[in-house]
Scaffold this motif. Structure first.
Motif, PDB file in Angstrom:
ATOM      1  N   LEU A   1       0.823  -1.207   0.000  1.00 38.88           N
ATOM      2  CA  LEU A   1       0.000   0.000   0.000  1.00 38.88           C
ATOM      3  C   LEU A   1       0.862   1.264   0.000  1.00 38.88           C
ATOM      4  O   LEU A   1       0.477   2.280  -0.594  1.00 38.88           O
ATOM      5  CB  LEU A   1      -0.924  -0.007   1.218  1.00 38.88           C
ATOM      6  CG  LEU A   1      -2.079  -1.014   1.163  1.00 38.88           C
ATOM      7  CD1 LEU A   1      -2.905  -0.933   2.435  1.00 38.88           C
ATOM      8  CD2 LEU A   1      -2.960  -0.758  -0.057  1.00 38.88           C
ATOM      9  N   ILE A   2       1.996   1.227   0.668  1.00 39.23           N
ATOM     10  CA  ILE A   2       2.895   2.393   0.643  1.00 39.23           C
ATOM     11  C   ILE A   2       3.369   2.655  -0.784  1.00 39.23           C
ATOM     12  O   ILE A   2       3.395   3.802  -1.251  1.00 39.23           O
ATOM     13  CB  ILE A   2       4.085   2.172   1.593  1.00 39.23           C
ATOM     14  CG1 ILE A   2       3.624   2.274   3.053  1.00 39.23           C
ATOM     15  CG2 ILE A   2       5.184   3.195   1.335  1.00 39.23           C
ATOM     16  CD1 ILE A   2       4.709   1.962   4.062  1.00 39.23           C
ATOM     17  N   GLY A   3       3.736   1.590  -1.484  1.00 35.42           N
ATOM     18  CA  GLY A   3       4.150   1.762  -2.877  1.00 35.42           C
ATOM     19  C   GLY A   3       3.038   2.336  -3.728  1.00 35.42           C
ATOM     20  O   GLY A   3       3.271   3.235  -4.558  1.00 35.42           O
ATOM     21  N   LEU A   4       1.809   1.851  -3.526  1.00 41.95           N
ATOM     22  CA  LEU A   4       0.683   2.373  -4.290  1.00 41.95           C
ATOM     23  C   LEU A   4       0.415   3.828  -3.931  1.00 41.95           C
ATOM     24  O   LEU A   4       0.127   4.657  -4.815  1.00 41.95           O
ATOM     25  CB  LEU A   4      -0.565   1.532  -4.012  1.00 41.95           C
ATOM     26  CG  LEU A   4      -1.857   1.973  -4.724  1.00 41.95           C
ATOM     27  CD1 LEU A   4      -1.684   1.886  -6.232  1.00 41.95           C
ATOM     28  CD2 LEU A   4      -3.022   1.114  -4.273  1.00 41.95           C
ATOM     29  N   ALA A   5       0.501   4.163  -2.647  1.00 43.48           N
ATOM     30  CA  ALA A   5       0.266   5.541  -2.223  1.00 43.48           C
ATOM     31  C   ALA A   5       1.298   6.492  -2.819  1.00 43.48           C
ATOM     32  O   ALA A   5       0.972   7.611  -3.243  1.00 43.48           O
ATOM     33  CB  ALA A   5       0.275   5.629  -0.688  1.00 43.48           C
ATOM     34  N   ILE A   6       2.547   6.062  -2.846  1.00 45.77           N
ATOM     35  CA  ILE A   6       3.591   6.898  -3.450  1.00 45.77           C
ATOM     36  C   ILE A   6       3.318   7.108  -4.932  1.00 45.77           C
ATOM     37  O   ILE A   6       3.472   8.210  -5.465  1.00 45.77           O
ATOM     38  CB  ILE A   6       4.971   6.255  -3.227  1.00 45.77           C
ATOM     39  CG1 ILE A   6       5.327   6.272  -1.731  1.00 45.77           C
ATOM     40  CG2 ILE A   6       6.042   6.972  -4.037  1.00 45.77           C
ATOM     41  CD1 ILE A   6       6.597   5.540  -1.392  1.00 45.77           C
ATOM     42  N   LEU A   7       2.882   6.037  -5.606  1.00 43.77           N
ATOM     43  CA  LEU A   7       2.575   6.155  -7.029  1.00 43.77           C
ATOM     44  C   LEU A   7       1.424   7.128  -7.261  1.00 43.77           C
ATOM     45  O   LEU A   7       1.482   7.994  -8.147  1.00 43.77           O
ATOM     46  CB  LEU A   7       2.234   4.777  -7.591  1.00 43.77           C
ATOM     47  CG  LEU A   7       1.802   4.734  -9.061  1.00 43.77           C
ATOM     48  CD1 LEU A   7       2.925   5.246  -9.955  1.00 43.77           C
ATOM     49  CD2 LEU A   7       1.391   3.332  -9.457  1.00 43.77           C
ATOM     50  N   VAL A   8       0.349   6.992  -6.461  1.00 45.07           N
ATOM     51  CA  VAL A   8      -0.803   7.880  -6.621  1.00 45.07           C
ATOM     52  C   VAL A   8      -0.415   9.318  -6.302  1.00 45.07           C
ATOM     53  O   VAL A   8      -0.803  10.257  -7.015  1.00 45.07           O
ATOM     54  CB  VAL A   8      -1.957   7.413  -5.721  1.00 45.07           C
ATOM     55  CG1 VAL A   8      -3.088   8.416  -5.728  1.00 45.07           C
ATOM     56  CG2 VAL A   8      -2.460   6.059  -6.182  1.00 45.07           C
ATOM     57  N   SER A   9       0.366   9.513  -5.242  1.00 46.82           N
ATOM     58  CA  SER A   9       0.801  10.871  -4.889  1.00 46.82           C
ATOM     59  C   SER A   9       1.620  11.479  -6.017  1.00 46.82           C
ATOM     60  O   SER A   9       1.466  12.665  -6.336  1.00 46.82           O
ATOM     61  CB  SER A   9       1.623  10.836  -3.598  1.00 46.82           C
ATOM     62  OG  SER A   9       0.865  10.314  -2.545  1.00 46.82           O
TER      63      SER A   9
END
Length: 599
Positions: A60-68
């Motif tokens: 989820l951290i990786g996905l959040a960084i991508l979305v950000s």
């Protein structure tokens, strides 16, 4: 953009949307099957392990960084602003040329009629001559009465705001304030007072403001003041089109383009086109909302996939850990390690290693229990004999009987001493082999030294030892990697065993040869041989098959210890019978063969 090009782009966009819809439907169908799989396999019946939580959080951290990154670094806003600037420039040039061609007037000295001015303010059109006279009377280089009909149909569909300034910066027309005949006048009232926004709205507004581009000038509404207060208007009066991007007091993007209205290279005035506050921001917000919807779906898929991945890792690990705990707490129960060897990953390898380790542990426990039982049995025999002799000794009536009993006692004591020494040696064998570092050992030199030692103490009542080492190419063809003292112990045990079974006038032969990557050493005697059914049994602990007169002279551990040492060196030790020397003999003696891997 031509109609053909636009149609091509529309077809490409429709094809992409159709493929996206098909992919989304496939993913949704797969996600619908996940709850059934979870209810069937119950992957999290033991709760979420630490490994499971780490996998989910990291994904989820990786996905959040991508979305950000998409929300903050994407070029959509910049591209949208650039496209709006180009659109306003093109639109402004078209409108400016139309106004310059149709709405321009010549300056003249004309008296101003107050009645006519009132009619113009009320939007009532008079005869054409009167209109021209009015424009000349005001000294306008752009006739607002002519410009308004041109400006209205060109600006209204776009939703932009258009303002026309005279050469001195005076506002002539504003698309927000001119109306057609009979049109009802409308004025925007300030919004009613609203309650304070909730925490979620406040947080979202703060995030949105952080995502806004920084460093933009603030847009200020000047109303009917001189247009030169806008830098782009002042620059456009010099004949240069100027775009500028600002933000209003609400943080909304406002794009303005000032285009000079020229005729015959003479600047008649300036056309100022600007977007409404929030036009661009609404589009960007809609795109962000689409990104958030897709991200929420991606997050849900990521969580499900992470949980499934964690179950394939953490679930087996928990079962393996629980089985290891059962083995540790209850060895006698013989708990079995779960079998995941059908998996070709690290979990399968770990499962196989734990099963092998547990099997080796159980075998070692069985061996220790068997060894303890054998030791107790072997010690009980001489102790029983010793006790019987010591109890009978006081009852002996003759000196000869007492001497015979003393010999039995001494024999049993020597037997006990020999048994205890061999048992101690056997119990320390594995620990010493594991503790000592292996080194290169030259077997040919060891054989020469050992055979020479036996021949040096040669007596008439023991056979001769003969050494035969076959030639092998190489600098050190008979080197092995091992423990010198233990390998020497094997040679001594086998030689003593062969000598004990050979007749006094016989011969013991030691033959060594190199066969490929293996060194083979054979010790042959000229004794009675070994029964075929006992060729493997002779290596069991405490087994002995000697004549009655030699009973008690050996502990029965020598061959067993020798095999353990050879196996620990990666080799093998076996026994066989030599061919008979003549037809009358049943066997030509026994042969013990050692096979060791060459270094």
């Amino acid at each position: 953009m031509t109609a053909e090009t636009e149609g091509s782009w529309q077809r490409v966009d429709a094809s992409f949307k159709e493929r996206f819809r098909r992919g989304a439907r496939a993913v949704l169908n797969w996600v619908k099957r996940v709850p059934g799989w979870i209810s069937e396999h119950r992957p999290f019946r033991h709760g979420f392990s630490s490994l499971t939580r780490r996998i989910v959080v990291l994904n989820l951290i990786g996905l959040a960084i991508l979305v950000s990154g998409i929300l903050y670094l994407n070029q959509f806003r910049a591209g949208l602003i650039d496209a709006k600037v180009q659109s306003l420039l093109t639109q402004g040039e078209i409108i400016a040329r139309a106004i310059a061609a149709s709405a321009g007037v010549d300056n003249g000295e004309t008296q101003i009629d107050p009645e006519t001015l009132l009619e113009k303010e009320l939007g009532q059109a008079g005869p054409g001559g009167a209109d021209d006279a009015f424009s000349n009377a005001l000294g306008f280089t752009i006739d607002p009465e002519r410009a308004a009909p041109i400006l209205r149909p060109l600006v209204k569909p776009t939703g932009s705001r258009a303002r026309i300034y005279n050469r001195d910066g005076t506002l002539i027309l504003d698309s927000d304030t001119f109306y057609s005949r009979g049109e009802v006048l409308r004025y925007d009232l300030p919004p009613p007072e609203t309650s304070e926004p909730d925490a979620l709205t406040t947080f979202w507004d703060a995030v949105t403001n952080q995502l806004q581009p920084s460093g933009l000038p603030v847009y200020t509404e000047i109303g009917g003041a001189n247009g030169k207060a806008y830098p782009e208007v002042a620059t456009a009066l010099t004949g240069t089109s100027v775009p500028i991007v600002r933000k209003n007091d609400k943080g909304e993007i406002v794009v303005s383009v000032a285009v000079p209205v020229q005729r015959m290279r003479a600047v008649l005035g300036v056309l100022l086109l600007s977007t409404r506050g929030g036009d661009i921001d609404d589009i960007v917000s809609a795109e962000r909302m689409s990104i958030f919807r897709v991200s929420a779906f991606a997050a849900a898929v990521t969580v499900v996939l992470s949980l499934i991945l964690a179950n394939t890792i953490a679930g087996p690990m928990q079962r393996l850990a629980a089985a290891a705990e059962r083995v540790r707490h209850s060895v006698k129960a013989r708990a079995e390690i779960p079998d995941f060897t059908d998996r070709s990953d690290e979990i399968g390898h770990l499962s196989g290693a734990l099963r092998d380790m547990t099997g080796a542990l159980y075998r070692r426990i069985d061996a220790i229990e068997s060894f303890a039982a054998d030791v107790a049995h072997e010690l009980k025999n001489p102790l029983t004999s010793l006790r019987s002799a010591t109890e009978t000794l006081p009852l002996a009536k003759t000196e000869e009987s007492r001497e015979r009993l003393m010999e039995i006692i001494q024999h049993d004591v020597r037997r006990l001493d020999r048994l205890i020494s061999d048992i101690s040696d056997a119990s320390r064998l594995d620990a010493e082999l594991a503790r000592e570092d292996a080194e290169l050992v030259s077997m040919d030199e060891m054989l020469r030294a050992t055979v020479s030692l036996f021949n040096d103490i040669h007596r008439d009542d023991i056979p001769e030892v003969v050494l035969d080492i076959a030639y092998a190419p190489g600098a050190h063809p008979y080197r092995v990697n091992g423990h010198d003292s233990r390998l020497h112990q094997v040679m001594v045990n086998l030689l003593e065993n062969a000598i004990s079974f050979s007749p006094p006038d016989g011969r013991v032969t030691v033959a060594a040869r190199r066969i490929g990557n293996e060194i083979q050493i054979a010790i042959e005697d000229e004794g009675p041989g070994i029964p075929e059914e006992n060729l493997e049994r002779v290596f069991e602990r405490f087994y002995t098959d000697r004549p009655q007169e030699n009973f008690g002279q050996n502990s029965g551990l020598g061959l067993n210890i020798s095999r353990q040492i050879v196996v620990a060196h990666g080799g093998r030790l076996y026994a066989e019978n030599r061919p008979a020397r003549d037809a009358s003999a049943k066997s030509g003696g026994a042969r013990f063969v050692i096979c060791l891997p060459a270094a």
